[in-house]
Write an enzyme that holds these catalytic residues in place. Structure first.
Site, PDB file in Angstrom:
ATOM      1  N   LYS A   1      -1.022 -16.857  -9.460  1.00 28.69           N
ATOM      2  CA  LYS A   1      -0.836 -18.295  -9.367  1.00 28.69           C
ATOM      3  C   LYS A   1       0.601 -18.610  -8.961  1.00 28.69           C
ATOM      4  O   LYS A   1       1.489 -17.799  -9.230  1.00 28.69           O
ATOM      5  CB  LYS A   1      -1.160 -18.929 -10.717  1.00 28.69           C
ATOM      6  CG  LYS A   1      -0.271 -18.376 -11.829  1.00 28.69           C
ATOM      7  CD  LYS A   1      -0.840 -18.593 -13.190  1.00 28.69           C
ATOM      8  CE  LYS A   1      -0.030 -17.852 -14.230  1.00 28.69           C
ATOM      9  NZ  LYS A   1      -0.007 -16.403 -14.057  1.00 28.69           N
TER      10      LYS A   1
ATOM     11  N   TYR B   1       1.769 -24.013 -15.619  1.00 28.59           N
ATOM     12  CA  TYR B   1       1.153 -23.853 -16.939  1.00 28.59           C
ATOM     13  C   TYR B   1       0.935 -25.210 -17.605  1.00 28.59           C
ATOM     14  O   TYR B   1      -0.101 -25.444 -18.236  1.00 28.59           O
ATOM     15  CB  TYR B   1       2.029 -22.973 -17.830  1.00 28.59           C
ATOM     16  CG  TYR B   1       2.125 -21.551 -17.374  1.00 28.59           C
ATOM     17  CD1 TYR B   1       1.069 -20.660 -17.567  1.00 28.59           C
ATOM     18  CD2 TYR B   1       3.273 -21.080 -16.747  1.00 28.59           C
ATOM     19  CE1 TYR B   1       1.158 -19.341 -17.139  1.00 28.59           C
ATOM     20  CE2 TYR B   1       3.368 -19.765 -16.318  1.00 28.59           C
ATOM     21  CZ  TYR B   1       2.312 -18.903 -16.516  1.00 28.59           C
ATOM     22  OH  TYR B   1       2.394 -17.599 -16.089  1.00 28.59           O
TER      23      TYR B   1
END
Length: 407
Positions: free
Chosen positions: A161, A249
């Site tokens: 990611k 996140y």
């Protein structure tokens, strides 16, 4: 300058990253101005790294063989050691532009010389039946090009990611996956981490009542650096900066705890003058979301403030607090209702790495649905683009149901 069969680290970036850099269309990130590809020399093994002293245990029958693309610090310290905890995945090949590192790591992990590939010999991996999947652990600006190459070689893909630098690149990756009839999974490890999984379940069970506010902050103070020294401060490789890296996140937590997509986004972004760290990227990004339910989210990320890793959700009946929330370990989870506080310890955070490896292996073997597919990565890049658009314009951005910008 380390060379590997005629290819240098700079050449790797030019080959794999040019399309990614050209496709960087995020409103705010593009406004940062021209970027340059960093010139990185071949690095020795990271300081303090201990490689395995014995070959890994024999893999179990039916285990999926992975090639690791990129032998940087995260791959060597976090990803590769966790294969020993996996029941369904093992390392069968390595890809790197550093011959010395490739040799040392290959010997430590029992990868034979013929399964150690340079970046320019990568196409040969198509003929290696022991490699069923690749794990792309390269700078973000290289993800799309190397995912397409992996699919062209007939391999499944686990991609770190964020998925790519733009939604257009994400769409290319998904299309390549579909053409090759191969799986594409984004390594959103928190979906396999016990504390975050417990938090998701508590929110689904309405443990805090009707949700009113989610707050997240993922920040630290980055040391002195420049784009040639650190890919994370290069726009061509990292995009706008902390939002795509550490802030992803918080963005993810706001989505998996609310269970909603925002319909309106406002944002601000800050870049100090005359700081080499932020010559090409933002230092700080903050965004506020409105959800269709009426709940809100406040998401902050920074490379230039005191460290904090925090997620909290507040509702009509209580609050869920995680601090730290998304680290590799040492997480805390508390449920506060009235005067009561319940501290929860749902499991060992370390299982998150093996969990995501086993999840892709199960999808490959049994065809089970991937819970962090390429479509999730695409959704998140659309939201990042909306955040930058809001920050650049100073106006609230209205979103469609698929997270694209309305109008």
């Amino acid at each position: 300058m380390t060379q590997d069969h005629g290819i240098t680290r700079r050449r790797l970036i030019e080959v794999g990253g040019t399309a990614a850099a050209a496709g960087l269309v995020m409103s705010g990130a593009a406004a940062l101005g021209p970027s340059r590809n960093p010139v990185a020399t071949g690095q020795p093994l990271p300081d303090g790294l201990t490689l395995p002293t014995a070959p890994p245990r024999a893999h179990l029958p039916g285990s999926v063989g992975f090639a690791i693309i990129g032998l940087g610090d995260y791959a060597l310290r976090q990803i590769m050691p966790r294969f020993a905890q996996s029941e369904r995945a093992h390392i069968t090949a390595l890809v790197s532009g550093n011959p010395a590192k490739l040799r040392a790591v290959g010997e430590a992990y029992g990868v034979p010389p013929e399964a150690r590939y340079s970046y320019d010999s990568f196409a040969e991996i198509a003929a290696n039946p022991a490699v069923e999947a690749v794990y792309i652990v390269l700078p973000t600006g290289l993800h799309a090009a190397w995912a397409e190459r992996a699919f062209a070689a007939g391999k499944h893909v686990m991609c770190e990611k964020p998925m790519a630098l733009s939604s257009a690149e994400c769409e290319r990756m998904i299309a390549a996956s579909q053409r090759a009839n191969r799986k594409l999974m984004i390594a959103y490890r928190c979906h396999f981490e016990p504390y975050n999984r417990a938090a998701m379940e508590l929110m689904r069970d309405r443990a805090v009542g009707d949700l009113r506010l989610i707050r997240t902050e993922h920040s630290y103070r980055m040391g002195p650096t420049t784009p040639p020294q650190n890919w994370r401060v290069s726009r061509a490789l990292a995009g706008g900066g902390p939002l795509e890296d550490y802030g992803i996140y918080g963005l993810q937590a706001a989505l998996y705890l609310s269970g909603e997509l925002p319909d309106r986004i406002s944002a601000s972004a800050y870049r100090p003058a005359n700081d080499p760290r932020f010559a090409e990227i933002y230092a700080h990004v903050a965004t506020q979301w409105h959800f269709p339910s009426g709940a809100a989210a406040q998401i902050v990320t920074s490379y230039a403030s005191a460290g904090l890793n925090m997620v909290e959700a507040r509702g009509t009946g209580g609050a869920l607090v995680m601090r730290p929330a998304t680290n590799y370990g040492g997480l805390t989870l508390a449920l506060e209702t009235g005067r009561d506080r319940r501290d929860l310890t749902p499991g060992d955070s370390e299982v998150q790495f093996a969990g995501q490896l086993d999840h892709l292996a199960s999808a490959i073997r049994e065809g089970t649905a991937i819970i962090t597919p390429g479509e999730m990565g695409l959704r998140d890049l659309r939201l990042i683009e909306a955040i930058y658009a809001a920050a650049q314009s100073g106006r609230t951005v209205i979103l469609n149901a698929d997270a694209t910008i309305a109008g």
